[in-house]
Enzyme design. Sequence first.
Site, PDB file in Angstrom:
ATOM      1  N   SER A  13      -6.284 -15.498 -12.812  1.00  0.00           N
ATOM      2  CA  SER A  13      -6.316 -16.331 -11.624  1.00  0.00           C
ATOM      3  C   SER A  13      -4.868 -16.447 -11.171  1.00  0.00           C
ATOM      4  O   SER A  13      -3.984 -16.743 -11.969  1.00  0.00           O
ATOM      5  CB  SER A  13      -6.904 -17.705 -11.942  1.00  0.00           C
ATOM      6  OG  SER A  13      -7.051 -18.445 -10.739  1.00  0.00           O
ATOM      7  N   GLU A  14      -4.608 -16.178  -9.892  1.00  0.00           N
ATOM      8  CA  GLU A  14      -3.209 -16.008  -9.472  1.00  0.00           C
ATOM      9  C   GLU A  14      -2.416 -17.307  -9.498  1.00  0.00           C
ATOM     10  O   GLU A  14      -1.198 -17.275  -9.369  1.00  0.00           O
ATOM     11  CB  GLU A  14      -3.119 -15.338  -8.094  1.00  0.00           C
ATOM     12  CG  GLU A  14      -3.665 -16.138  -6.945  1.00  0.00           C
ATOM     13  CD  GLU A  14      -5.113 -15.781  -6.640  1.00  0.00           C
ATOM     14  OE1 GLU A  14      -5.836 -15.373  -7.581  1.00  0.00           O
ATOM     15  OE2 GLU A  14      -5.512 -15.904  -5.474  1.00  0.00           O
ATOM     16  N   ASN A  15      -3.081 -18.443  -9.677  1.00  0.00           N
ATOM     17  CA  ASN A  15      -2.317 -19.677  -9.858  1.00  0.00           C
ATOM     18  C   ASN A  15      -1.689 -19.775 -11.242  1.00  0.00           C
ATOM     19  O   ASN A  15      -0.959 -20.721 -11.506  1.00  0.00           O
ATOM     20  CB  ASN A  15      -3.177 -20.923  -9.561  1.00  0.00           C
ATOM     21  CG  ASN A  15      -4.486 -20.939 -10.311  1.00  0.00           C
ATOM     22  OD1 ASN A  15      -5.103 -19.892 -10.531  1.00  0.00           O
ATOM     23  ND2 ASN A  15      -4.925 -22.102 -10.714  1.00  0.00           N
TER      24      ASN A  15
END
Lengths: 220, 220, 215, 215
Positions: free
Chosen positions: C45-47
Amino acid sequence: MKKLIALADAVALIPDGAVLMVGGFMGVGTPPRLIDELVRQGKRDLTLICNDTALPGKGVGKLIGAKAFRRVIASHIGLNPETQRQMIAGETEVELVPQGTLAERVRAAGFGLGGVLTPTGVGTVVEEGKQTVEVDGKVFLLEKPLKADFALINAKRADYYGNLEYALTARNFNPLMAMAAETVIAEAEDIVPVGVIPPDAVATPNVLVDYIVAKERRHG
Amino acid sequence: MKKLIALADAVALIPDGAVLMVGGFMGVGTPPRLIDELVRQGKRDLTLICNDTALPGKGVGKLIGAKAFRRVIASHIGLNPETQRQMIAGETEVELVPQGTLAERVRAAGFGLGGVLTPTGVGTVVEEGKQTVEVDGKVFLLEKPLKADFALINAKRADYYGNLEYALTARNFNPLMAMAAETVIAEAEDIVPVGVIPPDAVATPNVLVDYIVAKERRHG
Amino acid sequence: MDEKTLIAKRVALELADGNLVNLGIGLPTLVARYIPAGRHVFFQSENGIIGMSGPIAGAENPDLTDAGGNPISALPGAAAFDSAMSFGLIRGGHLDITVLGGLQVDEEGRLANWMVPGKMVPGMGGAMDLVSGAKRVIVAMQHVAKGESKIVKRCTLPLTSVRRVDLVVTDLAVIEPTDKGLVLKETAPGVTVEQVLASTACELIVPADVPAMAL
Amino acid sequence: MDEKTLIAKRVALELADGNLVNLGIGLPTLVARYIPAGRHVFFQSENGIIGMSGPIAGAENPDLTDAGGNPISALPGAAAFDSAMSFGLIRGGHLDITVLGGLQVDEEGRLANWMVPGKMVPGMGGAMDLVSGAKRVIVAMQHVAKGESKIVKRCTLPLTSVRRVDLVVTDLAVIEPTDKGLVLKETAPGVTVEQVLASTACELIVPADVPAMAL
């Protein structure tokens, strides 16, 4: 070293019109007490540098609702209709930046680099008005460093020197922004004695942090 | 996922003439068994990318002594007289790079950036033959990304997926190099079950690591 | 099987053992449900996490969320990191596959998926980096929306990247953009080549044999 | 007091409470011994730590060393990081003071300290980044070596950086490079202005009052 500061005093340091970096991603990793106090003190004409504008009533979304910003630099505003409304109505200027570019631009400012050479955005509307640099036959956009007057940082733990430790996806832009602002104000879930956070767990060394928001006194 | 590999098999993957990144700073954080095995297998004509060439008989200094390198890219060779002798005798080509520039060049390769815009070296011999880029009136050197065929990484702990954790000043270039090579071979002091290293302590996620050198069997 | 399930199941077959995969919001998130048995895929997840999984009721953690801010869980072996590292993994070519929704894909295999001028502008988020940097870009979308084909001669919407995507999976077909043009690789069960062509607003290269999706 | 001690003691007075300081190898490392009482200074070692202190006999750790690879200890509140972060702190202007040795300083305040052509070439290590990036650069060196002044009209040795250093502390004097030239700020105990001028191979600006170092 007198880094501990009362919440109201910390926020009072921030003048109207200041450029703020605020850590967090959809409100996760955004310092909640600092945001609430900014709203309470009615700050105006701020510039926000943040990954996104969260949801209405969440994280920096509260400041959007309070119309605190003249300008917003973010990668995503899609889940906050109020940001979009203000942008379309011309009340708030919005600059949209690809998320990876935003992270590197903040880092470049904090790390003393002249800019970022990224393939992201080449040949798209993001390229407009920007210098391109060719390296070994490949074209990159030159994206400029982004710095701020203040960075508002959310940490899992701080020690009294100001060393910060982050947790899971609440880390996100926080350690980058703590490098890229003139004044760094950190809020932590817990404040622990110096030496409690192991050296390898410190993601933001104390020398970068100017103020740590003191805990509220609990009564009763 | 079959990442565990015997030491000799791991080193046998590396052909003569390969470009190697080796983690470590004055030998601290350099994978000791991989180095010894490279010497034992008599590798030749390698290119080394490393912060320094350590001391004779220590870290990559052992490979210098074994004349394994055709070319060395490093920031400092001052504590290894043998490197200096080979350079002056024309036996080994040496490219000296400022340490912060070296770190960013490795990172740029691993992070998909076109290069590094740094103020370091402007107006010095380091500028020779390099493109400069002006950003808002300030001049920066464009330093190109550095990548490798193999990165030899030293970790404090690995899990069986290949997640890596580093310790104190043995971290140095290791996490950067683990991003910048085609094939990443890691050696760890300890190999632990998946889940033992907390997510926030993983500095090199498993997906970057191709092989983990298995522990030796102890007899008796 | 509804159209979204069909698309998600077909995309899932592209995910190989050990792959690092980023799923965009909306339809692409469904892909995680249909990973073939025996394949271990790592989801980013790019967060800031690799090793995300669905939320565990009663064990939600405010510091552990997906890119939409929703609770997730972390599998054993997960790794957490900052946004620069997250996009270093993406831009640096360490991400094996990104699966993204699409508004248009054109004959050159270029994707538009981040804005519709004159309408609400959500921002590109991580999409431009994902399309520029992932080893493989798979577009998962309906073939036709509101009577208009989303596969067009030239994108009229702003491009997400000039990079050619690697595969387009729709409810009607699997299409592979190549340097010669868009190649029709598979049709959805019960869909004919003629139906695909009639629903596509540009030329498709049709090989002699176009199998049905094997789901 | 020998010359090195004198220099180290004088430099130590420049270190303020809370400063982040990087000491070069050799003479500059002596500075740590003379921090004035009550000042808490944080020492960085560029191999990746803030909060280093001297080694503790019997408690050496092979993963905890200075930039020369020698054992150190970590004080409570220390932080460890990778080489990119270490030089981000340096290049990004977060390092308050770097103290470095020098081979030459010229009239424009430029430092040469990393190589002597035709002799052994150690490499610049972190010196070029330190001089380019630190908020204050203090050069700590002997005024004269082998009968030649190290303070010269123009460096004949390769420059470490074109950036003007902030202070030069020698066994004879404290000199501040300015845009008007080198200003003589202090003399060493027992050393006259004339002696400093005679030992300097370029012009010095001499104010009416030049105090002796207050050590």
